[in-house]
Write an enzyme that holds these catalytic residues in place. Structure first.
Site: not given
Ligand code: 26M
Length: 823
Positions: A362, A555-556, A561, A666, A670
């Site tokens: 991702h 978004k975050r 971003k 995503t 929406k």
């Molecule tokens: C990693 C290590 C320790 C704690 C948390 C994490 C971690 C948690 C969530 C790392 C990444 C995380 O999420 C990344 C994410 O949300 N990526 C997004 O994924 C979406 C679905 O595929 C994409 O649409 C987004 O572009 C992408 O940023």
């Protein structure tokens, strides 16, 4: 034979009301005379839950009986949001509930709002997992989700004096949607050492535990839309094992430390790590990962063993998808089970393992790629580290054979990074242990093949790498979030079938010229904006004019971003308005800039960005020269249920990441699906959205991903001149117009002095110009609405149903189970 339970399968208003009253008076032990909205929510949920259970049991029985291949979706995050509204709509009885609740004296909207979001995720990755569960059930796939039952989901965000403050999200007070399975438990071991033993002439490794923690299953029913299929999401909760192991300590009189052990056990599933796209290498996080992975695999293997098949059939019965690298230890754990416990030969076991797993990447952001210090893995999971070394050894041997003259290749692709300290590269382990690796949008899938995983494409060939462009469920993101638009669409598309086959939206296109249709479309958008305006008034006190152009970025908060680009653009707009004469101002289009999103608690720069947005709002919103022409709003605590209100109310939304950084996105899908247009960079799924809806229906700007490297190089080694309009914005901030300039000096320095890594200055001019095009386009409301309708009609591709069908065909090799509606 016994008679099937009849009472819980209500089909009409009277039946529903009876069930609600029964639950209020018995399950909740209250009387209908003091039934408030919370009790009405609880009883309604219990009534629908009972209905789901019947279908759920039948679905599970059918899946067990047919014993076809199942999919297991392993994700550390499931960002589910609210369940009741979704359950009512998927079961098709929302109208019944609405009428029944009305008769009991409640408005269904108010009842639905009582539910606390299940916020077991950070952002896109977690919400994708939730959309996938909806699609898997709707398409009748035999599929389970496996995750962790965090006591605390993502923190609740409060804005105090313009700063983000984090408040714990304790959400489990009363949750009717989960079923504790105190009989489904697994003992999970940690620490300890590995001993070699000889059994029947064979040497085997035995991992002696240093600590044992119990995993308890909690099951959440996942109803499909317009189908009886109800799948299962199994979340693991941690508990002190209470087995022999811990009693020893207890009995030896060490009461204090045995209570401390109990606390430590429960800590494992206590809290969701609030980072998004950042990896920080905490021991507890690794414990969470192994705990969840080991419990899930034990469960999956236990189910497989019931059918008494040979191990070689495992990949024909089981497909496991890894949602990012977080569950990568599952690869090692399955190898351990097969070799150490089941006694299979290494090569045979490894063949089974790699045929079972698929890995979804991702992100390409280097700071987000998971790596664990070898020493930490050695300490926590000594046997797993040995297995990782063996996997790496055999892998490197095969690479050396294929590329005998390339020493550097071995260093580059090794699962063990030879750094100080040594690190286990989880993404590489995931690639080596899977049969397919996919990215989440075309550009992203191409990028991983040409950058971070380039060597692996050479080693395995291109077929191991594929693309599955993300999608969203139209049930939640259109039908539930925007019921009036869904109804209008249904009236032009031959009923609700489009919710199961989103390509049917293309029937809208022939109505684009229909004036009455456009008018109704515009009215719905306006009503949704009125609803959001009310929320803004209630939560921030700021009055916004619903006739303004609503410009949304939710978004975050992350530098990649580029919310900073947005707020600098807002300041630029403010300065332009201020420089105008009153007559000139009268000709301007009123605009509301709406922001929302959480910053990771440790991400200082993201928090500065939130502070700047709020500081700009505080000045602009009370400036009488400006009035309605510009309002700047920061919406507190953006989450799934707020997104359901915000997406339908947007005219234009911002998806403006530095090209090549946003894997897919995503929310872009929406917003377009809800009849809003987007301004965006050529990044992630924006590119495919453009291809589908047409270039004239999207506002693209900025540099392309292939130019990013050269631009960054030029910033550092050439001369870097800041865009002159952006420079004026910086000067204004530094004058103190938006509060103490020092507060924002780091944000400015990131662009001026530190190489402008995210190319804010490079894209600023193009961004401002494109916003002018947006204004111009919006002035022609009739044309604007036509663009919106055309876009929606061409959005069929972005359903998560299409996405799941692609996974099923290309990666999982699973088929849906036909259902009998009357059984
Ligand atoms: C990693 C290590 C320790 C704690 C948390 C994490 C971690 C948690 C969530 C790392 C990444 C995380 O999420 C990344 C994410 O949300 N990526 C997004 O994924 C979406 C679905 O595929 C994409 O649409 C987004 O572009 C992408 O940023």
């Amino acid at each position: 034979a016994w008679k099937r339970n009849q009472i819980t399968s209500f089909t009409d208003k009277d039946g529903f009301e009876k069930e609600v009253v029964r639950h209020v008076e018995t399950t909740l032990a209250r009387s209908m005379f003091n039934c408030d909205e919370i009790a009405a929510y609880s009883a309604t949920s219990l009534a629908f839950r009972d209905r789901l259970i019947t279908h759920w049991n039948r679905t599970q029985q059918r899946q067990t009986y047919r014993d076809t291949k199942r999919v297991y979706y392993l994700s550390l995050e499931f960002l589910m949001g609210r369940a009741l509204d979704n359950a009512m709509l998927n079961v098709g009885l929302k109208n019944v509930a609405q009428d029944g609740l009305a008769e009991l004296g409640f408005r269904i909207e108010d009842v639905v709002k009582q539910e606390h979001d299940a916020a077991l995720g950070n952002g896109g990755l977690g919400r994708l997992a939730a959309c996938f569960l909806d699609s898997l059930a709707t398409l009748n796939f035999p599929a389970w989700g496996y995750g962790l039952r965090y006591r605390y989901g993502i923190f609740k965000q409060e804005i105090i004096d313009g700063y983000q403050v984090e408040v714990p999200d304790y959400w489990l007070d009363f949750n009717p949607w989960e079923f504790p399975r105190h009989d489904v438990t697994v003992d999970i071991q940690f620490f300890g050492q590995v001993n070699k033993k000889t059994v029947g002439g064979k040497t085997i490794s035995v991992w002696e535990a240093g600590e044992i923690v119990q995993a308890v299953a909690y099951d959440v029913p996942i109803p499909g839309y317009d189908t009886p299929t109800t799948n299962n999401l199994r979340l693991w909760s941690s508990k002190a094992s209470g087995g022999e192991f811990d009693f020893q300590k207890f009995n030896s009189g060490d009461y204090e430390s045995s209570v401390a052990d109990q606390q430590r056990a429960e800590t494992i599933s206590a809290v969701l790590y609030p980072n998004d796209n950042l990896e920080r290498g905490k021991e507890l996080r690794l414990k969470q990962q192994y705990f969840w992975v080991a419990a899930s695999l034990y469960d999956i293997v236990r189910r497989f063993k019931k059918s008494r098949r040979s191990w070689n059939e495992f990949p024909d019965q089981v497909a496991i998808q890894l949602n990012d690298t977080h569950p990568t230890l599952a690869i090692v754990e399955l190898q351990r089970i097969l070799v150490d416990i089941e006694g299979l030969e290494w090569d045979n076991a490894w063949e089974i393992v790699t045929s079972t797993f698929g890995y979804t990447n991702h992100t390409v952001l280097p700071e987000a790629l998971e790596k664990w210090p070898v020493g930490l893995v050695q300490h926590l999971l000594p046997r797993h580290l040995q297995i990782i070394y063996d996997i790496n050894l055999f892998f490197l041997q095969s690479v050396e054979k294929a590329f005998p003259d390339d020493r550097d290749m071995l260093r580059r692709v090794s699962i063990i990074e030879e750094s100080q300290p040594k690190m286990v590269r989880m993404a590489f382990l995931a690639i080596v242990g899977s049969h397919k690796v996919n990215g989440v949008a075309e550009l992203h899938s191409d990028l991983i093949k040409t950058t971070i995983f380039k060597d692996f494409v050479e080693i395995y060939g291109p077929d191991k790498f594929t693309n599955v462009t993300n999608g969203i469920t139209p049930r939640r993101w259109l039908h539930q979030a925007n019921p009036r638009l869904s109804e209008l669409i249904a009236s032009k598309c031959g009923g609700n079938d489009f919710l199961k086959d989103l390509t049917l939206l293309n029937q809208l296109e022939k109505h684009v010229e229909d004036k009455q249709f456009r008018k109704e479309w515009a009215e719905i958008k306006y009503a949704n904006k009125v609803r959001l305006a009310k929320h803004i008034k209630d939560t921030t006190g700021v009055v916004v004019n619903p006739a303004s152009l609503f410009d949304v970025q939710v978004k975050r908060i992350h530098e990649y971003k580029r919310q900073q680009l947005n707020i600098f653009g807002v300041i630029h707009r403010y300065l332009s308005l201020k420089a105008m004469t009153p007559d000139q101002r009268k000709k301007q289009l009123p605009r509301v800039s709406i922001f929302g999103g959480k910053a990771a608690p440790g991400y200082w720069m993201a928090k500065q960005i939130i502070h700047l947005i709020n500081s700009v709002g505080a000045v602009v919103n009370k400036d009488e020269d400006i009035g309605d022409l510009l309002k700047v709003i920061f919406l507190e605590d953006y989450n799934v249920s707020k997104a359901e209100m915000i997406c339908p109310a947007s005219d234009i939304s911002e998806h403006i990441s530095t090209a090549g950084t946003e894997a897919s996105g995503t929310s872009n899908m929406k917003f377009v699906l809800n009849g809003g247009l987007i301004i965006g960079t050529c990044d992630g799924a924006n590119i495919e959205i453009t291809r589908e809806i047409g270039e004239s229906n999207i506002f693209l700007f900025g540099n392309l991903s292939e130019d990013v490297e050269d631009l960054r190089h030029a910033h550092t080694y050439g001369s870097h001149t800041i865009d002159s309009d952006l420079d004026k914005v910086f000067n204004e901030i530094e004058k103190g117009t938006f509060g103490t300039p020092h507060d924002f000096s780091a944000m400015i320095a990131a662009v001026r002095q530190h190489g402008d890594y995210y190319l804010v200055s490079d894209d600023f001019h193009s961004y401002i110009e494109t916003h002018q095009l947006v204004d111009e386009a919006y002035r022609n409301q009739d044309e604007w609405i036509a663009k919106c309708i055309t876009s929606v009609s061409r959005m069929g591709f972005f359903t998560s149903d299409r996405c799941i069908n692609e996974y099923a065909e290309e990666i999982w090799n699973v088929e849906p189970l036909a259902v009998d509606r009357h059984s």
